[in-house]
Design a protein around this motif. Structure first.
Motif, short mmCIF file in Angstrom:
data_model
loop_
_atom_site.label_atom_id
_atom_site.label_comp_id
_atom_site.label_asym_id
_atom_site.label_seq_id
_atom_site.Cartn_x
_atom_site.Cartn_y
_atom_site.Cartn_z
N ALA A 142 0.82 -1.21 0.00
CA ALA A 142 0.00 0.00 0.00
C ALA A 142 0.85 1.26 0.00
N ARG A 143 1.94 1.28 0.78
CA ARG A 143 2.76 2.50 0.85
C ARG A 143 3.49 2.75 -0.47
N GLN A 144 4.01 1.69 -1.07
CA GLN A 144 4.67 1.87 -2.36
C GLN A 144 3.67 2.29 -3.42
N LEU B 214 4.82 14.95 0.53
CA LEU B 214 4.53 15.25 1.92
C LEU B 214 3.15 14.73 2.32
N GLY B 215 2.17 14.94 1.44
CA GLY B 215 0.84 14.43 1.72
C GLY B 215 0.83 12.92 1.81
N ALA B 216 1.56 12.23 0.92
CA ALA B 216 1.62 10.78 0.97
C ALA B 216 2.29 10.30 2.26
N ALA B 217 3.34 11.02 2.68
CA ALA B 217 4.03 10.64 3.92
C ALA B 217 3.12 10.81 5.13
N MET C 151 -1.34 8.75 9.41
CA MET C 151 -2.65 9.08 9.94
C MET C 151 -3.71 8.76 8.90
N ASP C 152 -4.95 8.87 9.28
CA ASP C 152 -6.04 8.63 8.35
C ASP C 152 -5.91 9.59 7.16
N ARG C 153 -5.87 9.02 5.97
CA ARG C 153 -5.66 9.86 4.78
C ARG C 153 -6.80 10.85 4.56
N ALA C 154 -7.98 10.56 5.09
CA ALA C 154 -9.07 11.52 4.96
C ALA C 154 -8.73 12.83 5.65
N TYR C 155 -7.97 12.76 6.75
CA TYR C 155 -7.55 13.99 7.43
C TYR C 155 -6.59 14.80 6.54
N VAL C 156 -5.70 14.07 5.87
CA VAL C 156 -4.74 14.76 4.99
C VAL C 156 -5.46 15.35 3.78
N VAL D 290 -2.47 17.38 -3.50
CA VAL D 290 -2.45 16.50 -2.33
C VAL D 290 -3.76 15.72 -2.23
N ALA D 291 -4.88 16.42 -2.34
CA ALA D 291 -6.19 15.77 -2.22
C ALA D 291 -6.42 14.78 -3.36
#
Length: 507
Positions: free
Chosen positions: A138-140, A325-328, A333-338, A378-379
């Motif tokens: 998932a991270r990659q 930065l957004g991906a990191a 944290m929950d990506r919805a927050y980002v 980012v979004a």
């Protein structure tokens, strides 16, 4: 009874990351081809002599066909193999590019631009779907989709710049020939680097669904663009209504098919459907406001087209910083927050632009644009990653096509709505002048002022530029409101629930 945690997904290595670089070549060029003709049209007009209607079709037919065939090609890639479809599309895109470069009549150029749209429709969903197969972790996968989104947005911005630079030294056909080396590289190395993936067929490919999807998308996109150009008129409204009706027929047909083009249960899922809607909203603001920015640079600040195109790249400089930065942050944290933070940053950028005037400092305008571009990227990156991660691997092609179709709709709708707001404010601001081109567009006012004595022309130019920036301010305010709505939506709807599967879990 205790359950055993699934084994971690295998990590991608050098081969997969190299394959990603190869996939970015067609994506960059397909996205560039949407805007690469903006500077070339005067040269095409001089050599081929198209009518006004033919000129519009030369510009628009590529995007129309691309949007209309995305869903069909995404489903076809799932069925016959995404690598096979990608390579076939690369060959078609390269051949059509060569034909476009040497077209001798407007009709021929329109036809090969339509063929380019077909090729582009095979390439775009295939690139995103193959990322789902190349990157199981998932991270990659999040990092790979960050790259994908950055290249897509870069292509839209680079099209006019590359076009302007080429036309300084070569003939207009060169804007098509730059596609050939990239397609040849893809055809040469793709069979060795890219994995093949297809879904076992459950039934015959439904040609009626393919026709319905094309018949639904084309009228809607065309009608929205006409509404953006000319304001509310009966025919484009009827066109949009007809397209929506055909779209409903298309969706009804999918319910009874063993192998539908669109996975309706997936579309109804909160994660996929919500992320798709967030992506649509992001493109609404991005594309809808872009026309104001370019016109501001050219017609308000008096820049040449190439100079304006180069300056328009400056806000994109934040993308290589903010997207990773957004991906990191989303990994912690929950990506919805980002995503919420990205939309709030974009809203702040648009609010900044509500204070722009005809004599604002250039740095002030560029700063506001950089804020909204960075926030939206980012979004969008996280929305794409969230949606693609929610799609089963065997449906990744059709899922990617649905995402990109939503992107096309969002951009067209943004042009229509925000463009109408700006046009209405401009017309009202020029109410003291005689009806005609002066009251319709800023370009018409500047052209009229150039034919007048300085004593009459300068007040007209000042009034027109002021009216335009007033329209820009209100459009920015509308975009800011939409971004705030998207932030609340991301926070309230896309947050993970205790019952949700782990982020990035394989389905």
């Amino acid at each position: 009874m205790p359950t055993t945690a699934p084994p971690p997904a295998p990590l991608a290595g050098r081969r997969e990351w190299t394959a990603l670089g190869v996939l970015m070549l067609p994506l960059l060029l397909v996205s560039m081809d949407v805007s690469v003709l903006y500077f070339a049209i005067p040269f095409i007009g001089r050599d081929l002599g198209p009518s006004a209607t033919q000129q519009l079709w030369i510009l628009d037919v590529y995007g129309f066909v691309l949007a209309g065939l995305l869903i069909t090609m995404g489903a076809l890639g799932d069925r016959i193999g995404r690598r096979r479809l990608l390579l076939c599309g690369a060959a078609a895109f390269g051949a059509a590019s060569a034909a476009a470069a040497y077209a001798t009549t407007p009709e021929a150029l329109i036809a090969v631009r339509a063929l380019l749209g077909i090729g582009g429709a095979t390439l775009m969903p295939s690139t995103l779907a193959l990322i789902r197969n190349l990157f199981r972790d998932a991270r990659q996968r999040a990092r790979a989709i960050t790259v994908w989104t950055g290249v897509l947005t870069a292509g839209l911005s680079l099209g006019p710049v590359v076009s302007g630079l080429l036309l300084e030294h070569f003939w207009w056909g060169s804007v098509f020939l730059i596609n050939l080396p990239a397609m040849l590289v893809l055809l040469a190395v793709g069979p060795f680097l890219l994995p093949e993936f297809k879904t076992p067929a459950k039934g015959r490919f439904d040609l009626a669904s393919a026709a319905l999807s094309l018949a639904a998308v084309l009228p809607v996109i065309h009608g929205i663009k006409e509404l953006a150009k000319n304001g509310p008129e009966l025919f484009p409204l009827l066109t949009v209504a007809a397209g929506l009706a055909l779209g409903l027929l298309f969706l009804r047909r999918q319910r009874g098919l063993a192998s539908p083009m669109i996975d309706l249960p997936l579309l109804r899922e909160r994660t996929f459907g919500g992320a798709m809607l967030a992506n649509v909203i992001a493109m609404f603001a991005t594309v809808g406001f872009a026309v104001f920015f370019t016109q501001y640079l050219q017609s308000v600040r008096g820049m040449s087209p190439l100079e304006a195109a180069l300056w328009s790249l400056v806000p994109s400089a934040v993308v290589p910083v903010l997207a990773p930065l957004g991906a990191a942050l989303a990994a912690r944290m929950d990506r919805a927050y980002v995503m919420t933070g990205g939309f709030l940053l974009a809203a702040g950028g648009f609010l900044w632009l509500t204070r722009v005037s005809a004599d604002s400092a250039l740095w002030y305008v560029l700063t506001g644009c950089a804020l909204y571009v960075g926030g939206i990227v980012v979004a969008m990156t996280l929305a794409n990653e969230m949606a693609l991660g929610a799609a089963p691997p065997e449906r990744a092609g059709s899922a990617a096509a649905v995402l990109e179709s939503g992107t096309e709709f969002g951009g067209a709708l943004g042009m229509a709505v925000l463009g109408s707001i700006g046009a209405a404010v401009y017309t009202r601001g020029m109410a003291d002048f005689a009806p005609g081109p002066v009251r319709e567009t800023l370009g018409g006012a500047l052209a009229s002022a150039a034919r007048l004595p300085a004593s009459a022309g300068e007040p007209l130019v000042l009034a027109a530029r002021t009216a335009f920036t007033d329209g820009l301010n209100l459009a920015a305010l509308g975009a800011a409101g939409v971004m705030l709505g998207a932030a609340f939506f991301s926070w309230g709807v896309l947050r993970r629930r205790p019952s949700d599967a782990p982020v990035g879990a394989e389905l």
